[in-house]
Design an enzyme around this catalytic site. Sequence first.
Site, PDB file in Angstrom:
ATOM      1  N   HIS A 315       0.963  -1.406   0.189  1.00 29.14           N
ATOM      2  CA  HIS A 315       0.169   0.143  -0.167  1.00 29.14           C
ATOM      3  C   HIS A 315       1.218   1.471   0.108  1.00 29.14           C
ATOM      4  O   HIS A 315       1.608   1.339   0.871  1.00 29.14           O
ATOM      5  CB  HIS A 315      -0.685  -0.148   0.900  1.00 29.14           C
ATOM      6  CG  HIS A 315      -2.516   1.315   0.731  1.00 29.14           C
ATOM      7  ND1 HIS A 315      -2.116   2.445   1.351  1.00 29.14           N
ATOM      8  CD2 HIS A 315      -3.191   0.894   0.568  1.00 29.14           C
ATOM      9  CE1 HIS A 315      -3.510   2.611   1.285  1.00 29.14           C
ATOM     10  NE2 HIS A 315      -4.362   1.576   0.790  1.00 29.14           N
ATOM     11  N   ASP A 372      -8.050  -5.098   0.029  1.00 28.66           N
ATOM     12  CA  ASP A 372      -8.692  -5.771  -0.924  1.00 28.66           C
ATOM     13  C   ASP A 372      -8.298  -7.514  -1.102  1.00 28.66           C
ATOM     14  O   ASP A 372      -8.731  -8.444  -1.814  1.00 28.66           O
ATOM     15  CB  ASP A 372      -8.157  -6.190  -2.592  1.00 28.66           C
ATOM     16  CG  ASP A 372      -8.129  -4.367  -2.922  1.00 28.66           C
ATOM     17  OD1 ASP A 372      -9.248  -3.909  -2.383  1.00 28.66           O
ATOM     18  OD2 ASP A 372      -7.854  -3.634  -3.239  1.00 28.66           O
TER      19      ASP A 372
HETATM   20  N1  ACO Z   1       4.197  -7.644  -4.620  1.00 25.75           N
HETATM   21  C1  ACO Z   1       5.555  -7.806  -4.693  1.00 25.75           C
HETATM   22  N2  ACO Z   1       6.511  -6.907  -4.984  1.00 25.75           N
HETATM   23  C2  ACO Z   1       5.476  -5.341  -4.513  1.00 25.75           C
HETATM   24  C3  ACO Z   1       4.128  -5.259  -4.197  1.00 25.75           C
HETATM   25  C4  ACO Z   1       3.305  -6.862  -4.146  1.00 25.75           C
HETATM   26  N3  ACO Z   1       2.362  -6.916  -4.562  1.00 25.75           N
HETATM   27  N4  ACO Z   1       3.774  -4.087  -3.779  1.00 25.75           N
HETATM   28  C5  ACO Z   1       4.719  -3.293  -3.994  1.00 25.75           C
HETATM   29  N5  ACO Z   1       6.153  -4.041  -4.395  1.00 25.75           N
HETATM   30  C6  ACO Z   1       7.255  -3.355  -4.722  1.00 25.75           C
HETATM   31  C7  ACO Z   1       7.989  -2.807  -5.168  1.00 25.75           C
HETATM   32  O1  ACO Z   1       8.158  -3.856  -6.375  1.00 25.75           O
HETATM   33  C8  ACO Z   1       8.970  -2.065  -5.044  1.00 25.75           C
HETATM   34  O2  ACO Z   1       9.928  -2.274  -4.361  1.00 25.75           O
HETATM   35  P1  ACO Z   1      11.421  -2.365  -5.072  1.00 25.75           P
HETATM   36  O3  ACO Z   1      11.969  -1.284  -3.765  1.00 25.75           O
HETATM   37  O4  ACO Z   1      12.657  -3.026  -5.135  1.00 25.75           O
HETATM   38  O5  ACO Z   1      11.531  -1.634  -6.352  1.00 25.75           O
HETATM   39  C9  ACO Z   1       8.413  -1.728  -3.729  1.00 25.75           C
HETATM   40  O6  ACO Z   1       7.929  -3.003  -3.056  1.00 25.75           O
HETATM   41  C10 ACO Z   1       8.067  -0.318  -3.275  1.00 25.75           C
HETATM   42  O7  ACO Z   1       6.743  -0.992  -4.485  1.00 25.75           O
HETATM   43  P2  ACO Z   1       6.037   0.772  -5.177  1.00 25.75           P
HETATM   44  O8  ACO Z   1       5.140  -0.066  -6.021  1.00 25.75           O
HETATM   45  O9  ACO Z   1       7.284   1.703  -5.422  1.00 25.75           O
HETATM   46  O10 ACO Z   1       4.998   1.196  -3.796  1.00 25.75           O
HETATM   47  P3  ACO Z   1       3.726   1.913  -4.549  1.00 25.75           P
HETATM   48  O11 ACO Z   1       3.477   2.418  -3.225  1.00 25.75           O
HETATM   49  O12 ACO Z   1       3.875   3.105  -5.806  1.00 25.75           O
HETATM   50  O13 ACO Z   1       2.100   1.120  -4.649  1.00 25.75           O
HETATM   51  C11 ACO Z   1       0.607  -0.578  -4.587  1.00 25.75           C
HETATM   52  C12 ACO Z   1       1.861   0.690  -3.300  1.00 25.75           C
HETATM   53  C13 ACO Z   1       0.462   0.322  -6.546  1.00 25.75           C
HETATM   54  C14 ACO Z   1      -0.513  -0.689  -3.832  1.00 25.75           C
HETATM   55  C15 ACO Z   1       1.268  -1.480  -4.889  1.00 25.75           C
HETATM   56  O14 ACO Z   1       1.802  -2.006  -2.989  1.00 25.75           O
HETATM   57  C16 ACO Z   1       0.907  -2.799  -5.445  1.00 25.75           C
HETATM   58  O15 ACO Z   1       1.097  -2.439  -6.495  1.00 25.75           O
HETATM   59  N6  ACO Z   1       0.429  -4.001  -4.855  1.00 25.75           N
HETATM   60  C17 ACO Z   1      -0.239  -5.387  -5.428  1.00 25.75           C
HETATM   61  C18 ACO Z   1      -1.869  -4.159  -6.103  1.00 25.75           C
HETATM   62  C19 ACO Z   1      -2.925  -4.008  -5.435  1.00 25.75           C
HETATM   63  O16 ACO Z   1      -2.890  -4.732  -3.700  1.00 25.75           O
HETATM   64  N7  ACO Z   1      -3.418  -2.747  -4.391  1.00 25.75           N
HETATM   65  C20 ACO Z   1      -4.589  -2.295  -3.957  1.00 25.75           C
HETATM   66  C21 ACO Z   1      -3.952  -1.109  -2.756  1.00 25.75           C
HETATM   67  S1  ACO Z   1      -4.794  -1.094  -1.744  1.00 25.75           S
HETATM   68  C22 ACO Z   1      -6.359   0.199  -3.190  1.00 25.75           C
HETATM   69  O17 ACO Z   1      -5.973   1.196  -4.015  1.00 25.75           O
HETATM   70  C23 ACO Z   1      -7.558   0.274  -2.415  1.00 25.75           C
END
Ligand code: ACO
Length: 438
Positions: A315, A372
């Site tokens: 998140h 979710d």
């Molecule tokens: N699985 C694997 N790796 C992940 C995940 C995941 N679900 N989420 C984040 N990471 C990793 C990224 O690859 C990144 O790694 P790095 O530092 O080595 O590059 C690090 O964690 C940070 O992730 P970001 O994508 O930069 O974080 P951001 O805050 O931009 O994204 C998000 C947040 C979009 C929710 C992300 O965690 C994600 O894609 N999760 C999966 C989709 C999801 O569940 N979305 C619902 C969110 S809640 C809502 O909106 C209601």
Amino acid sequence: MSSATGCSNQTQIAKLTVEGKEFELPVVVGTENERAIDITQLRKNAGYITLDDGYMNTGSTTSAITYLDGEEGTLRYRGYAIEDIAEHCDFVETSYLLIYGKLPTANELNDFRESIRRHTMIHEDMRSFYNGFPRDAHPMAILSSVVGALSTFYQDSLDPHDARQVQISIHRLLAKLPTIAAYSYKKSIGQPFNYPKNDLSYCENFLRLMFAVPTEEYDPDPDFVNALNLLLIVHADHEQNCSTSTVRMVGSSNANLFASISAGICALWGPLHGGANEACVNMLKQIADDGCNVQKYVDMAKDKKSNFRLMGFGHRVYKSYDPRATIIKKACDKLLGRLHLTDPLFDVAKKLEEVALKDPYFVERKLYPNVDFYSGVIYRAMGLPVQMFTVLFAIGRLPGWIAHWVEMHQSAATKIGRPRQVYTGANLRPLIPMKDRT
Ligand code: ACO
């Protein structure tokens, strides 16, 4: 209605030095001691803008609606803990709280419920819209289209500056969204549309619209009603997320409420936002079908070449357990227990969580289950099809979107949302005649 309040007078000043010149920037402090450097005069005074892809560090507004602390896993609506609201309020009461800024008295709540009950039908001509959508259309596409089309039927309530018109639009939207949503499902399975029944509660009505058929009596299961109520409450607001920011952005141009909410529905649809609940259940199914090899999928999520992410994990704001996920997981356990159901996807989800939370990759990045992760398991137990999961999220989020749209219009600080950019394209160059282009 309450408006955004609570910023203390700026006693602190931040200093910025650029090209040897020092600029003073006021510090704004929120009621929970969150601090922000106010840069509204920066470009005017210093000639600089700030750059912040994905708005990771940018506060787009002050707001008095929802407080969350991502480190502590805290979520409050209008100052009340989500756990208390989930235990003591229903969704309509929570909607009142979010939109009007106070807990309703018994009379206020009765009037509000009554008004919503009386607006649940949609125009008969609007029902015929559904004939034009392909049967396999995604219900989120139908939802955003039909909500946008409300502004064609209710031209008497489109003025964002007329408080009475706004009130009518708010009640119409809250009342009609479940009807519009359920019809998209009925269309997909070829069943006749039910009319709402105004002696039922909000959640009972939605379940009836979804599942009743004209040939049989339908009594909504009280366990389903309670579970749905809880899920809608925990989704009801989450401050400046992608869809809410979209609603505010569209509304800032003085677009009407229906148009603004329709845009929010589109933003919610994406799998990185509300669409993650659908994507998460599809992922859990894939893991179950693949012999429940949880470790394989955890490894894939860690592999930067794979493009695979654990849906329902991570998140932007929560860097500890999402408090909504805690509430939903407990509700999952309770509902499946009462129904004497075992869902292999719930088992896969719990196993996945256990493995991921011990893995240094997820620990270091503070990636926890989000709202979710478990919601889909409850929706499945209630017999809701996977394509409707994000629609359910939209019904839950509606009062939050409305509250933000209203707050934005009531704030004297509101301006049209219009970010700047740093241009990185070509400098001025002569236009090449067609014959010389390669
Ligand atoms: N699985 C694997 N790796 C992940 C995940 C995941 N679900 N989420 C984040 N990471 C990793 C990224 O690859 C990144 O790694 P790095 O530092 O080595 O590059 C690090 O964690 C940070 O992730 P970001 O994508 O930069 O974080 P951001 O805050 O931009 O994204 C998000 C947040 C979009 C929710 C992300 O965690 C994600 O894609 N999760 C999966 C989709 C999801 O569940 N979305 C619902 C969110 S809640 C809502 O909106 C209601």
